[in-house]
Design an enzyme around this catalytic site. Structure first.
Site, PDB file in Angstrom:
ATOM      1  N   SER A   1      18.162 -59.836   6.260  1.00 53.36           N
ATOM      2  CA  SER A   1      17.442 -59.653   6.851  1.00 53.36           C
ATOM      3  C   SER A   1      16.460 -60.250   6.863  1.00 53.36           C
ATOM      4  CB  SER A   1      17.440 -58.078   7.357  1.00 53.36           C
ATOM      5  OG  SER A   1      16.055 -57.847   8.396  1.00 53.36           O
TER       6      SER A   1
ATOM      7  N   TYR B   1      16.159 -48.752   4.889  1.00 50.45           N
ATOM      8  CA  TYR B   1      16.598 -50.573   5.179  1.00 50.45           C
ATOM      9  C   TYR B   1      15.836 -51.018   4.085  1.00 50.45           C
ATOM     10  CZ  TYR B   1      18.038 -53.708   8.511  1.00 50.45           C
ATOM     11  OH  TYR B   1      18.548 -54.667   9.403  1.00 50.45           O
TER      12      TYR B   1
END
Length: 252
Positions: A134, A147
């Site tokens: 990401s 995350y």
């Protein structure tokens, strides 16, 4: 969107999180390119739908159960680690078990899968590891400690696999999209709209895409095409890289 042309006939591709979003798009795309797809997901119905379209094998598994994952003895020529969850809270409000859960699913499970598949790749002298990271593997955002930590760890794991795999014909790379049009992101948009009393379009433009030059979500099929490209002969020298698809976020 079938722009990358690669013949993966005879290859086996394991895709986690294959029931929806990026994982589904990737499993379907690899299947259309001839790969035998092992589609792994926590939810049975959507992953069986993917296999009905691609052939191959559906595996229903909880990636947070690491011992059960090891017991599956999964083997593949292509590994796409895609499964993930999100938890948005200030650090002081994050439950330790939730933090551990996210790291198990998004970092420890990919390690276990890569560890299990590397010997077979080495024996064949060919392998492709693609970790769906990401922009948060390269940048941080508030309230996403677990995350961001997991994605940063995945970046490091991917680079080590690249260095160790190079003498054996194995490449390892990350794909780093910004916000992708997935159920996970759709839920974030809806949650933030309710929390702040604004429209979902305002959340999209002023929160999620505020740092991006291109003011649109990335489509899952775009990410799938990048994954397929990394399995192609022209990408044979790309390893240890982070392929950024963030609409210009990290250009700042």
């Amino acid at each position: 969107m079938n722009t990358v042309q690669v013949d993966l006939t005879g290859r086996t591709a394991l895709v986690t999180g294959a029931g929806s979003g990026i994982g589904r798009a990737t499993a379907l795309r690899l299947g259309r390119s001839g790969a035998r797809v092992i589609a792994l997901d926590l939810n049975e119905e959507p992953v069986r739908e993917v296999v009905a379209a691609t052939g191959g094998e559906a595996v229903v598994a909880d990636l947070s159960d690491l011992d059960a994952l090891d017991a599956l003895h999964l083997r593949a020529d292509i590994v796409v680690n895609c499964a993930g969850i999100q938890h948005v809270r200030p650090i002081e409000e994050v439950e330790p078990e939730k933090f551990s859960l996210i790291l198990r699913i998004m970092l420890e499970a990919p390690f276990r899968i890569i560890r299990g598949c590397l010997p077979g790749m080495y024996d064949k002298g060919w392998g492709r590891i693609v970790n769906i990271s990401s922009v948060h593997g390269l940048r941080a955002s508030e309230f996403k400690s677990a995350y961001v930590a997991a994605k940063h760890g995945l970046e490091g794991l991917s680079k080590v696999a690249a260095l160790e795999g190079a003498p054996h014909g194995v490449t390892s790379n990350c794909v780093n999209p910004g916000y992708v049009r997935t159920p996970l992101v759709d839920q974030q948009i809806a949650d933030q709209a309710r929390a702040h009393g604004v429209s979902e379009s305002e959340v999209l433009e002023k929160v999620l895409l505020s740092s991006a030059a291109l003011k649109r979500l990335v489509e899952p099929d775009e990410v799938a095409e990048m994954v397929l490209f990394l399995c192609s002969p022209p990408a044979a020298s790309i390893t240890g890289a982070s392929m950024v698809m963030d609409g210009g976020w990290t250009a700042h």
